[in-house]
Scaffold this motif. Structure first.
Motif, PDB file in Angstrom:
ATOM      1  N   LYS A   1      -3.897   4.488   0.658  1.00 51.24           N
ATOM      2  CA  LYS A   1      -3.648   4.726  -0.775  1.00 51.24           C
ATOM      3  C   LYS A   1      -4.822   4.257  -1.626  1.00 51.24           C
ATOM      4  O   LYS A   1      -5.226   4.940  -2.565  1.00 51.24           O
ATOM      5  CB  LYS A   1      -2.374   3.978  -1.221  1.00 51.24           C
ATOM      6  CG  LYS A   1      -1.106   4.437  -0.520  1.00 51.24           C
ATOM      7  CD  LYS A   1       0.097   3.602  -0.951  1.00 51.24           C
ATOM      8  CE  LYS A   1       0.064   2.178  -0.480  1.00 51.24           C
ATOM      9  NZ  LYS A   1       0.178   1.975   0.968  1.00 51.24           N
TER      10      LYS A   1
ATOM     11  N   THR B   1       5.048 -10.575   5.028  1.00 49.37           N
ATOM     12  CA  THR B   1       3.698 -11.093   4.793  1.00 49.37           C
ATOM     13  C   THR B   1       3.742 -12.563   4.355  1.00 49.37           C
ATOM     14  O   THR B   1       2.685 -13.154   4.146  1.00 49.37           O
ATOM     15  CB  THR B   1       2.984 -10.270   3.699  1.00 49.37           C
ATOM     16  OG1 THR B   1       3.760 -10.360   2.502  1.00 49.37           O
ATOM     17  CG2 THR B   1       2.834  -8.810   4.099  1.00 49.37           C
TER      18      THR B   1
ATOM     19  N   THR C   1      10.419  -3.842   2.550  1.00 47.93           N
ATOM     20  CA  THR C   1      10.013  -4.801   1.536  1.00 47.93           C
ATOM     21  C   THR C   1      11.125  -4.845   0.480  1.00 47.93           C
ATOM     22  O   THR C   1      12.123  -4.133   0.594  1.00 47.93           O
ATOM     23  CB  THR C   1       8.624  -4.441   0.948  1.00 47.93           C
ATOM     24  OG1 THR C   1       8.157  -5.559   0.181  1.00 47.93           O
ATOM     25  CG2 THR C   1       8.657  -3.186   0.094  1.00 47.93           C
TER      26      THR C   1
ATOM     27  N   ASP D   1      -0.214   1.131   4.347  1.00 45.82           N
ATOM     28  CA  ASP D   1      -1.546   1.237   4.956  1.00 45.82           C
ATOM     29  C   ASP D   1      -1.949   2.682   5.257  1.00 45.82           C
ATOM     30  O   ASP D   1      -2.676   2.949   6.210  1.00 45.82           O
ATOM     31  CB  ASP D   1      -1.623   0.403   6.254  1.00 45.82           C
ATOM     32  CG  ASP D   1      -1.291  -1.048   5.996  1.00 45.82           C
ATOM     33  OD1 ASP D   1      -1.698  -1.543   4.938  1.00 45.82           O
ATOM     34  OD2 ASP D   1      -0.627  -1.662   6.840  1.00 45.82           O
TER      35      ASP D   1
HETATM   36  P1  IMO Z   1       0.038  -1.785   1.531  1.00 48.74           P
HETATM   37  O1  IMO Z   1       0.159  -1.669   0.037  1.00 48.74           O
HETATM   38  C1  IMO Z   1       1.981  -2.479   5.361  1.00 48.74           C
HETATM   39  C2  IMO Z   1       5.543  -5.045   5.354  1.00 48.74           C
HETATM   40  C3  IMO Z   1       5.485  -6.367   6.073  1.00 48.74           C
HETATM   41  C4  IMO Z   1       6.916  -6.473   6.553  1.00 48.74           C
HETATM   42  C5  IMO Z   1       7.713  -5.867   5.405  1.00 48.74           C
HETATM   43  C6  IMO Z   1       8.309  -6.884   4.444  1.00 48.74           C
HETATM   44  O2  IMO Z   1      -1.245  -2.334   2.020  1.00 48.74           O
HETATM   45  O3  IMO Z   1       0.400  -0.488   2.177  1.00 48.74           O
HETATM   46  P2  IMO Z   1       7.202  -8.384   2.555  1.00 48.74           P
HETATM   47  O4  IMO Z   1       6.151  -9.457   2.619  1.00 48.74           O
HETATM   48  O5  IMO Z   1       6.835  -7.239   1.674  1.00 48.74           O
HETATM   49  O6  IMO Z   1       8.560  -8.943   2.223  1.00 48.74           O
HETATM   50  O7  IMO Z   1       7.312  -7.823   4.062  1.00 48.74           O
HETATM   51  O8  IMO Z   1       6.806  -5.045   4.695  1.00 48.74           O
HETATM   52  N1  IMO Z   1       4.505  -4.825   4.324  1.00 48.74           N
HETATM   53  C7  IMO Z   1       3.462  -3.986   4.472  1.00 48.74           C
HETATM   54  N2  IMO Z   1       3.061  -3.252   5.542  1.00 48.74           N
HETATM   55  N3  IMO Z   1       1.300  -2.389   4.208  1.00 48.74           N
HETATM   56  C8  IMO Z   1       1.689  -3.084   3.112  1.00 48.74           C
HETATM   57  O9  IMO Z   1       1.141  -2.906   1.907  1.00 48.74           O
HETATM   58  C9  IMO Z   1       2.797  -3.969   3.229  1.00 48.74           C
HETATM   59  N4  IMO Z   1       3.428  -4.819   2.397  1.00 48.74           N
HETATM   60  C10 IMO Z   1       4.481  -5.309   3.063  1.00 48.74           C
HETATM   61  O10 IMO Z   1       4.574  -6.331   7.136  1.00 48.74           O
HETATM   62  O11 IMO Z   1       7.117  -5.649   7.682  1.00 48.74           O
END
Ligand code: IMO
Ligand code: MG
Length: 430
Positions: A16, A127, A236, A13
């Motif tokens: 990007k 998520t 993630t 977040d």
């Molecule tokens: P963008 O691309 C912020 C976080 C989730 C969780 C961890 C694992 O918008 O920056 P997952 O579902 O991926 O297995 O969750 O990663 N998370 C993100 N946090 N921005 C994202 O994407 C995220 N994608 C996953 O909140 O803590």
């Protein structure tokens, strides 16, 4: 040549989507290299219209840009179908513009069920999009690739093997059959949608680069959600870092010309896990409200913290960042004083890079530097010289601490609201 990687330097977040939106205006292709529909990239278009993207690369808003989903991405066919339909309704044309690697692994309903069953969602704050279980299957060699999904008999064989071995621990046979039927039913509608999108992403990008075309490689998530370098296990299940970009689209490492690191001028995180510079209370609420810091995918309120320079310094090193894109300076207007973390103190030692050890992450004392802050509305400022003195000091501190020059600073929601610090770097791309 050239290929530019745009990577997030914090916990996702960072903005990007917005930066890629700026940079892809004159690009020939934008390719996503990892993650799935856990991502949420918010774009603010010229008419102030807001577009939230999850799987489709941010270049899609420009009709001449070809968009790719590389082999490193996990694709939920239903989520992609719905996203494309929504974007089509908003007037975005897709014909001949989106290509997906047949090597992508697909997320199927049992991945979502499995994530729920394991309780990962609540333990790690994921998520809940089935990302972890889909990547786990890929590594365990149980995964279903897009090319397998499009072969009905092979899909049937793989699905039945997976559901019967993986779901039997918590689901009754009738439930297992229901999931299988759901997959086969949805396949009838989704396979004809996906088939024309399949393309040899690796070869197409290679050919474009050989012809001197411009390619942007788009990450999802951020450096500290990286499964190797992030705050494990609160991460993630893929590698957002820049060095994975060529792997995630099928290019060689030497095809990358520049790495642009995106960082917010404060820090946020969604989900569980260490967050040393986190703040709570009225200041956090104020930043959350003025920056609209709510997850674009799950709507969860983001945790808020001060800018952490030791974290950023480490991210710059790991990603080999050439230039910084600093976002959301405007959100800090009125935060006075403005605090920035410049070190971690542990047993009398001062660390200038964020440590890996969770004991230090949770136990170290953070050292802060204070800036007087600024109150002005920054919306119309497009030159560094026009910024308030305290904002300039903050940006200078970031560049000096990380050793990386900034190319762009965002001062408002629209791509018009940005200060260009390095016109030469931008000229090569815009
Ligand atoms: P963008 O691309 C912020 C976080 C989730 C969780 C961890 C694992 O918008 O920056 P997952 O579902 O991926 O297995 O969750 O990663 N998370 C993100 N946090 N921005 C994202 O994407 C995220 N994608 C996953 O909140 O803590
Ligand atoms: Mg996001």
């Amino acid at each position: 040549m050239p290929a530019l990687v745009v990577v997030g330097l914090q916990w996702g977040d960072e903005g990007k989507g917005r930066i890629i939106h700026t940079f892809s205006r004159h690009a020939d292709a934008v390719a996503r290299y990892q993650g799935g529909n856990n991502a949420g990239h918010t774009l603010v278009l010229g008419n102030n219209e807001i577009l939230a993207l999850h799987l489709v690369p941010s270049g899609i808003v420009y009709p001449k840009v070809r968009c790719y989903i590389g082999n490193g991405v996990v694709v939920d066919p239903k989520a992609l179908y719905e996203e494309v339909e929504t974007l089509k309704k908003r007037g975005i044309k897709f014909t001949g513009r989106l290509g997906i690697s047949p090597l992508c692994h697909v997320i199927l309903p049992y991945h979502l069920q499995f994530e729920k069953y394991l309780g990962e969602g609540s333990r790690l704050g994921t998520t809940q999009r089935g990302i972890g279980p889909a990547y786990a299957d890929k590594i365990a060699r149980d995964g279903v690739r897009l090319m397998d999904y499009l072969d009905r008999d092979l899909l049937r064989e793989k699905v039945i093997r997976n559901t019967r071995t993986k779901l039997s621990a918590f689901a009754r046979p009738a439930e297992i059959r229901a999931v299988e039927n759901q997959i086969f039913q949805e396949h009838k509608r989704l396979a004809p949608f996906l088939k024309p999108l399949v393309s040899d992403v690796s070869l197409e990008l290679f050919t474009m680069l050989a012809k001197g075309k411009r390619v942007v490689l788009e990450s999802a998530q951020g450096t500290f959600l990286d499964v190797d370098f992030g705050t494990y296990p609160y991460v993630t299940s893929s590698n957002p870092i820049a060095s994975f970009a060529p792997c995630g689209v099928g290019l060689g490492p030497k095809s990358v010309d520049a790495v642009l690191g995106v960082a917010k001028l404060f820090t946020t995180r969604v989900g569980e896990g260490p967050f040393p510079s986190e703040i709570k209370g009225p200041l956090a609420n104020r930043i959350r409200e003025s920056g609209l810091e709510y997850g674009a995918t799950t709507g969860r309120p983001r945790r808020i913290g001060y800018l952490d320079l030791p974290l950023l310094k480490k991210a710059c090193r790991i990603n080999g960042v050439d230039r910084l894109a600093l976002t959301k300076l405007d959100t800090l207007a009125g935060v006075r004083p403005l605090r920035v973390c410049i070190g971690y103190k542990w047993r009398g030692r001062i660390l200038r890079e964020m440590p890996d050890d969770p004991r230090l992450l949770n136990g170290a004392q953070l050292i802060y530097k204070e800036f007087s802050g600024f109150s002005a509305d920054l919306g119309g400022i497009t030159r560094y010289a026009g910024l308030p003195a305290s904002a300039k000091k903050l940006i200078d501190e970031v560049m000096e601490f990380t050793g990386v020059p900034a190319a762009i600073v965002s001062v408002g929601r629209s791509t018009k609201n940005q200060v260009i610090l390095d016109p030469k770097f931008l000229k090569e791309w815009l």
